[in-house]
Motif scaffolding. Structure first.
Motif, short mmCIF file in Angstrom:
data_model
loop_
_atom_site.label_atom_id
_atom_site.label_comp_id
_atom_site.label_asym_id
_atom_site.label_seq_id
_atom_site.Cartn_x
_atom_site.Cartn_y
_atom_site.Cartn_z
N THR A 19 -26.21 -17.47 1.68
CA THR A 19 -26.59 -18.83 1.28
C THR A 19 -26.03 -19.56 0.13
O THR A 19 -25.77 -20.80 -0.02
CB THR A 19 -28.03 -18.71 1.13
N TYR A 20 -25.64 -18.72 -1.05
CA TYR A 20 -25.06 -19.45 -2.20
C TYR A 20 -23.63 -19.72 -1.78
O TYR A 20 -23.36 -21.16 -2.22
CB TYR A 20 -24.88 -18.15 -3.23
N MET A 22 -22.22 -20.52 1.11
CA MET A 22 -22.56 -21.56 2.26
C MET A 22 -22.95 -23.00 1.65
O MET A 22 -22.33 -23.98 1.83
CB MET A 22 -23.43 -21.19 3.22
N GLY A 23 -23.69 -22.91 0.59
CA GLY A 23 -24.01 -24.08 -0.15
C GLY A 23 -22.89 -24.49 -0.91
O GLY A 23 -22.93 -25.96 -0.95
N ASP A 26 -21.06 -26.89 1.38
CA ASP A 26 -22.08 -27.83 1.89
C ASP A 26 -22.18 -27.33 3.43
O ASP A 26 -22.34 -28.12 4.46
CB ASP A 26 -21.50 -29.19 2.06
N ALA A 27 -22.44 -26.30 3.73
CA ALA A 27 -22.84 -25.52 5.28
C ALA A 27 -24.26 -24.98 4.95
O ALA A 27 -24.86 -24.79 3.90
CB ALA A 27 -21.99 -24.27 5.42
N ASP A 28 -24.85 -25.20 6.33
CA ASP A 28 -26.27 -24.76 6.39
C ASP A 28 -26.60 -23.57 7.23
O ASP A 28 -26.04 -23.65 8.25
CB ASP A 28 -27.12 -25.85 6.85
N LEU A 29 -27.28 -22.58 6.79
CA LEU A 29 -27.23 -21.36 7.73
C LEU A 29 -28.05 -21.66 8.82
O LEU A 29 -27.52 -21.09 9.83
CB LEU A 29 -28.02 -20.38 6.55
N GLN A 30 -28.98 -22.39 8.74
CA GLN A 30 -29.82 -22.62 10.04
C GLN A 30 -29.02 -23.32 11.12
O GLN A 30 -29.14 -22.89 12.33
CB GLN A 30 -31.09 -23.67 9.87
N THR A 31 -28.36 -24.29 10.66
CA THR A 31 -27.30 -25.03 11.59
C THR A 31 -26.39 -24.03 12.16
O THR A 31 -26.08 -24.12 13.28
CB THR A 31 -26.81 -26.16 10.81
N GLU A 32 -25.71 -23.37 11.24
CA GLU A 32 -24.84 -22.23 11.68
C GLU A 32 -25.32 -21.24 12.74
O GLU A 32 -24.76 -20.65 13.86
CB GLU A 32 -24.03 -21.48 10.57
#
Length: 84
Positions: A19-20, A22-23, A26-32
């Motif tokens: 998550t760090y 991805m942030g 600007d990527a979102d774990l839920q979306t991925e």
């Protein structure tokens, strides 16, 4: 459409690192994760089954948009507004 939650076990330290980073991009774990599950669905569920489900979901959505009680026009009184 009714949604179901999925539970996945993953190492906490690895999740924090994921998550760090991805942030930073600007990527979102839920979306991925949703995108990945959608790709798995498209890979393993036959096209005919997907079309059937899509049609069923669109019919259900259309039913929800219809008013539950039809609007009836007001009854007209034939004696009102008539000239004698």
């Amino acid at each position: 459409m009714k949604n179901t939650n999925l539970n996945v076990s993953f190492d906490t330290e690895k999740l924090d690192a994921l998550t760090y980073h991805m942030g930073k991009k600007d990527a979102d774990l839920q979306t991925e994760l949703q995108d990945t599950v959608q790709k798995l669905y498209e890979k393993y569920v036959p096209q005919a089954t997907r079309e059937y489900i899509d049609d069923k979901l669109s019919r259900e959505a259309a039913e929800k948009q219809k008013p539950k009680h039809p609007v009836r026009p007001a009854a007209s009184n034939s004696s009102e507004g008539s000239l004698t």
